[in-house]
Design an enzyme around this catalytic site. Structure first.
Site, PDB file in Angstrom:
ATOM      1  CB  SER A  94      -1.061  -0.197   1.734  1.00 16.25           C
ATOM      2  OG  SER A  94      -1.317   1.087   1.578  1.00 16.25           O
ATOM      3  CE1 TYR A 151      -3.976  -2.145   5.511  1.00 11.75           C
ATOM      4  CE2 TYR A 151      -3.350  -0.134   5.006  1.00 11.75           C
ATOM      5  CZ  TYR A 151      -4.064  -0.959   4.233  1.00 11.75           C
ATOM      6  OH  TYR A 151      -3.475  -1.856   3.356  1.00 11.75           O
TER       7      TYR A 151
END
Ligand code: NDP
Length: 257
Positions: free
Chosen positions: A151, A164
């Site tokens: 990501s 995350y």
């Protein structure tokens, strides 16, 4: 299927984790459209069966295996089945993941653990089960692919997304190391780092502040669609064997960081 410019992946066997929705589902359809046999991994059996039926209706070949990737033995059993039924995988799209942002002081330890278990341990279970098949394919056929979904959170700073983001930094750094280790064995390794993509990912977010931020961002930009990311995976997998896109950042045009 004979390999043509429209089906550059014919003869290849692609395993996709997180194939029951979002980026994984779109990538399964993309790779199948390019000629690959696809193996669909996720927990929701009904969703996988529906996707496999759609792919077969379009002339593709799909095998659905319901599996929780946090269960190492279950992932290994899936890999053994792929070896027995399809002769092994030569492409792994290691994509299952979850994003659960929250201020660190809320001590949402269950959500911390969930993200670590899936985004790190689940990813490693899948690496462990399928890398031997990728190495075998690389050695025997000259090309194999390991594509890990990271990501932009691996690179950028997003308050309240610390856990995350750290799991995704792990994925990107791991991918760089594995590329150096497996490249000489003809296994290309890539990390794909998307900005915001409209999928089920956002629906699992429980933190009100993060939900509001995500909703608000829709007003300022057009989010990526899962198909946009899928097309990128299809592109890198179809490159000549000596070309390895190591790290691909794909952003909505209107997303600043
Ligand atoms: P989705 O929520 O739509 O997809 C997540 C997939 O992971 C589902 O297929 C889900 O299937 C599967 N999954 C969840 N838990 C498990 C488990 N324990 N075992 C096996 N499969 C599991 O989200 P996305 O498509 O957006 O997410 C795919 C990847 O993309 C993730 O790694 C995410 O972090 C990353 N990403 C997403 C971005 C976005 O904005 N959407 C941006 C950057 C990266 P099931 O529930 O059936 O098991």
């Amino acid at each position: 299927m004979t390999q043509t410019s429209a089906t550059p992946l014919s003869g290849r066997v692609a395993v996709i984790s997180g194939a029951s929705s979002g980026i994984g589902e779109a990538t399964a359809e993309q790779l199948s459209g390019q000629g690959a046999t696809v193996v669909l991994l996720a927990r929701r059996e009904d969703r996988l069966a529906g996707l496999a039926a759609r792919i077969e209706k379009d002339g593709g070949t799909a095998v659905a295996i319901a599996v929780d990737v946090t269960d190492a033995a279950a992932v290994q059993a899936a890999a053994d089945r792929v070896a027995a039924e399809l002769g092994g995988a030569d492409l792994l799209f290691n994509n299952a993941g979850v994003m659960l942002p929250a201020p660190i002081e809320e001590l949402a330890t269950g959500q911390w653990q969930h993200q670590i278990d899936l985004n790190v341990t689940g990813l490693m279970n899948t690496v462990g089960a399928f890398v031997p098949q990728l190495v075998e394919a690389g050695t025997e056929r000259g090309v194999a692919d390991l594509v890990n979904t990271s990501s932009i959170a691996a690179q950028n700073i997003f308050p309240n997304f610390a856990v995350y983001s750290a799991t995704k930094a792990y994925v990107t750094h791991l991918s760089r190391h594995l590329r150096a280790e497996l490249g000489p064995k003809n296994v290309r390794v890539s990390a794909i780092e998307p900005g915001i993509v409209g999928t089920e990912l956002q629906s699992h977010v429980t933190d009100p502040g993060a939900r509001e931020w995500l909703e608000g961002s829709k007003e300022t930009m057009k989010w990526l669609a899962p198909q946009d990311v899928a097309a990128t995976i299809g592109f890198l997998a179809a490159l000549p064997p000596h070309v390895n896109l190591q790290q691909v950042t794909i952003m909505p045009t209107g997303q600043l960081s």
